[in-house]
Design a protein around this motif. Sequence first.
Motif, PDB file in Angstrom:
ATOM      1  N   MET A  36       0.455  -1.090   0.014  1.00  0.00           N
ATOM      2  CA  MET A  36      -0.159  -0.092   0.118  1.00  0.00           C
ATOM      3  C   MET A  36       1.080   1.498   0.132  1.00  0.00           C
ATOM      4  O   MET A  36       0.429   2.288  -1.054  1.00  0.00           O
ATOM      5  N   ASN A  41      -0.446   7.116  -5.698  1.00  0.00           N
ATOM      6  CA  ASN A  41      -1.822   8.199  -5.421  1.00  0.00           C
ATOM      7  C   ASN A  41      -2.417   7.266  -4.865  1.00  0.00           C
ATOM      8  O   ASN A  41      -2.974   6.274  -4.039  1.00  0.00           O
ATOM      9  N   ASP A  42      -3.111   8.925  -4.279  1.00  0.00           N
ATOM     10  CA  ASP A  42      -4.183   8.747  -3.225  1.00  0.00           C
ATOM     11  C   ASP A  42      -5.760   7.855  -2.833  1.00  0.00           C
ATOM     12  O   ASP A  42      -5.553   7.054  -2.750  1.00  0.00           O
ATOM     13  N   HIS A  43      -5.709   8.192  -4.975  1.00  0.00           N
ATOM     14  CA  HIS A  43      -7.153   7.483  -5.193  1.00  0.00           C
ATOM     15  C   HIS A  43      -7.305   6.759  -6.141  1.00  0.00           C
ATOM     16  O   HIS A  43      -6.112   7.521  -7.246  1.00  0.00           O
ATOM     17  N   TYR A  44      -7.719   5.548  -6.849  1.00  0.00           N
ATOM     18  CA  TYR A  44      -7.597   5.649  -8.127  1.00  0.00           C
ATOM     19  C   TYR A  44      -8.852   5.081  -8.891  1.00  0.00           C
ATOM     20  O   TYR A  44      -9.508   4.368  -7.963  1.00  0.00           O
ATOM     21  N   LYS A  45      -9.207   5.658  -9.606  1.00  0.00           N
ATOM     22  CA  LYS A  45     -10.502   5.590 -10.454  1.00  0.00           C
ATOM     23  C   LYS A  45     -10.903   3.875 -10.425  1.00  0.00           C
ATOM     24  O   LYS A  45     -12.322   3.241 -10.283  1.00  0.00           O
ATOM     25  N   LEU A  61      -6.787  -2.081  -0.405  1.00  0.00           N
ATOM     26  CA  LEU A  61      -7.290  -1.406  -1.751  1.00  0.00           C
ATOM     27  C   LEU A  61      -8.647  -0.584  -2.053  1.00  0.00           C
ATOM     28  O   LEU A  61      -8.693   0.499  -2.780  1.00  0.00           O
ATOM     29  N   GLN A  63     -10.475   0.976   0.072  1.00  0.00           N
ATOM     30  CA  GLN A  63     -10.106   2.434   0.480  1.00  0.00           C
ATOM     31  C   GLN A  63      -9.333   3.445  -0.462  1.00  0.00           C
ATOM     32  O   GLN A  63      -9.706   4.887  -0.013  1.00  0.00           O
ATOM     33  N   ARG A  64      -9.066   3.066  -1.581  1.00  0.00           N
ATOM     34  CA  ARG A  64      -8.539   4.023  -2.238  1.00  0.00           C
ATOM     35  C   ARG A  64      -8.542   3.954  -3.661  1.00  0.00           C
ATOM     36  O   ARG A  64      -8.456   4.230  -4.471  1.00  0.00           O
ATOM     37  N   CYS A  65      -9.684   3.370  -3.890  1.00  0.00           N
ATOM     38  CA  CYS A  65     -10.650   2.916  -5.331  1.00  0.00           C
ATOM     39  C   CYS A  65     -11.624   3.330  -5.200  1.00  0.00           C
ATOM     40  O   CYS A  65     -13.321   3.254  -4.682  1.00  0.00           O
ATOM     41  N   TYR A  88     -18.330  -2.610   1.072  1.00  0.00           N
ATOM     42  CA  TYR A  88     -17.576  -1.676  -0.230  1.00  0.00           C
ATOM     43  C   TYR A  88     -18.799  -1.751  -1.135  1.00  0.00           C
ATOM     44  O   TYR A  88     -17.902  -2.517  -2.403  1.00  0.00           O
TER      45      TYR A  88
END
Length: 194
Positions: A36, A41-45, A61, A63-65, A88
């Motif tokens: 992690m 990147n903090d966020h991935y689409k 993962l 939590q960041r996607c 999620y």
Amino acid sequence: MPSLPTTYFDDVYRANEDPWAFETSPYERAKYEATMAALPNDHYKSAFEIGCSIGVLSEMLAQRCGKLLAVDASELPLKTARQRLAAYPQVTISQMSIPNEFPDQPFDLILMSEVGYYLALDDLKQVRQLLIDHLETNGQLLLVHWTPFVHDYPLTGDQVHELFLESTGAGKPLIHLLGQRTDKYRLDLFGKSM
């Protein structure tokens, strides 16, 4: 040596619901934290996790996607993964055996952890091309693999990573962004340049 069949993993999970101690192993916990931390990147689409097993890393993962497709060759661990990730809604968990099955969509993050050495070299080459083709420009591909030799596996973790490193450099589709090694595993992060 051919790629390991789905039945190999079915047998492993029939014998033990958490055969690699993903939930309890200090080694796995430290490796997941390093995995992690390696993601810039903090966020991935839209992310694709190959080899999600019971979903321990998938939960981190998620939590960041914005969207996460988590797959495993065996259906058996996915019941646990679905329970773990029920909160999620952006996560889809599916049974899928690469390279014969592969999602038809682009991703800005692809993670292949502890999977590549189960494949024969020709199959891994096919997977490499599929990953490159489905990775968005400027997307990231993260590989994490155990490096000690395992007699059951067609390849070693080092062989997996070296094959992907062949696709880096001038005129090649991948850029090597990060490399880390411990006494038990290695981690390599790649970006797609074109």
